[in-house]
Enzyme design. Structure first.
Site, PDB file in Angstrom:
ATOM      1  N   SER A 164       0.841  -1.227  -0.073  1.00  0.00           N
ATOM      2  CA  SER A 164       0.083  -0.191   0.107  1.00  0.00           C
ATOM      3  C   SER A 164       0.992   1.239  -0.112  1.00  0.00           C
ATOM      4  O   SER A 164       2.178   1.216   0.327  1.00  0.00           O
ATOM      5  CB  SER A 164      -0.816   0.031   1.182  1.00  0.00           C
ATOM      6  OG  SER A 164      -1.635   1.211   1.520  1.00  0.00           O
ATOM      7  N   TYR A 214      -1.068  -0.242  10.736  1.00  0.00           N
ATOM      8  CA  TYR A 214      -1.184  -0.643   9.290  1.00  0.00           C
ATOM      9  C   TYR A 214       0.062  -0.099   8.654  1.00  0.00           C
ATOM     10  O   TYR A 214       0.767  -1.011   7.928  1.00  0.00           O
ATOM     11  CB  TYR A 214      -2.404  -0.062   8.711  1.00  0.00           C
ATOM     12  CG  TYR A 214      -2.688  -0.280   7.568  1.00  0.00           C
ATOM     13  CD1 TYR A 214      -3.016  -1.671   7.048  1.00  0.00           C
ATOM     14  CD2 TYR A 214      -2.530   0.655   6.313  1.00  0.00           C
ATOM     15  CE1 TYR A 214      -3.216  -2.224   5.667  1.00  0.00           C
ATOM     16  CE2 TYR A 214      -2.784   0.101   4.991  1.00  0.00           C
ATOM     17  CZ  TYR A 214      -3.177  -1.223   4.930  1.00  0.00           C
ATOM     18  OH  TYR A 214      -3.343  -1.837   3.281  1.00  0.00           O
TER      19      TYR A 214
END
Length: 263
Positions: free
Chosen positions: A132, A145
């Site tokens: 990501s 995250y």
């Protein structure tokens, strides 16, 4: 690495962009091995694509080891599975933190570690991590995250160097905001600052490009977001102020609230 005719192990097929990746790899002629922990979600996909199915919980080290054993002969690993893991880390229990670290970072590292010897022995193969842009630049309420995706990016780029000359490539594909899937789609929240999105099919094309051309890093996002992400990675203090002014806080809060209710 040619996708057609290759055996592809795909994790995270039942959530996010996993379905699009399964369709895209099948269309390109891959022999799929699909894995997930929910039989009722996995079986229809396996039937649709004529794939082999392996039930496994990637938070369980024994399941990860078993999955790697059952996937011997894999030519291409696409490590796509991940937990969203947004929110204040102080709100997470130690068990929830361990699960996020296990699924998002430990599992892809261990699968790569256990499948790479077979690939190097054959002199061919590819390992593709789906990361990501959160692995390049930090954002509010994403510390856990961010940690997993920063770690995955670092491992990918270094492991690629370790395997240089073996015939086995390593790539990381890093999407920005993907429309139609994920927490922004599930909550109906607008992206921070009205940032443009990409389609799941664009992510699939990015993964295919990384594999077939052995590209180290592919960022799948509009040009302006790719540029802003690079700036943010170099000037985090500046990026923090810009994100606040762009309204990242309220949008992120909506996502966090939705995730908290589902935990």
């Amino acid at each position: 690495m040619d996708i057609a005719g290759a055996t592809v192990l795909l994790t995270g097929v039942t959530g996010g962009i996993g379905g699009a990746l399964a369709a895209g790899m099948s269309e390109r002629g891959a022999r799929l091995v699909l894995t997930g922990r929910r039989r009722e979600a996995l079986e229809p996909l396996a039937e649709r694509y004529g794939a082999r199915m392996v039930l496994a919980d990637l938070a369980d080290p024994d399941d990860v080891a078993r999955l790697a054993g059952e996937a011997v002969g894999t030519d291409i690993l696409i490590a796509n599975a991940a937990l969203p893991s947004s929110g204040d880390v102080l709100d997470y229990t130690p068990e929830q933190i361990d699960r996020a670290l296990a699924v998002n970072l430990r599992a892809p590292v261990m699968l790569a570690r256990q499948l790479a010897p077979g690939m190097t022995a054959a002199g061919r193969g590819h390992i593709c991590f789906v990361g990501s842009l959160s692995g390049v630049a930090a954002t509010r309420s994403s510390s856990l995250y961010n940690a997993t995706k920063f770690g995955l990016r670092g491992f990918s780029l270094a492991f690629r160097q370790d395997l240089h000359g073996t015939g086995v490539g390593v790539s990381i594909v890093q999407p920005g905001f993907v429309r139609g899937v994920g927490m922004f789609a599930n909550t109906g929240s607008a992206t921070p600052g009205g940032v443009r999105t990409v389609s799941p099919e664009q992510v699939v094309k990015g993964v295919a490009r990384a594999i077939t051309r052995n590209v180290a890093e592919v960022n799948v996002a509009p040009p302006e977001l790719r540029l802003l992400t690079r700036i943010a990675s170099q000037f985090p203090g500046f990026a923090e102020r810009v994100q606040r002014r762009a309204g990242a806080g309220p949008a992120t809060d909506t996502i966090v609230a939705a995730q908290r209710s589902s935990r």
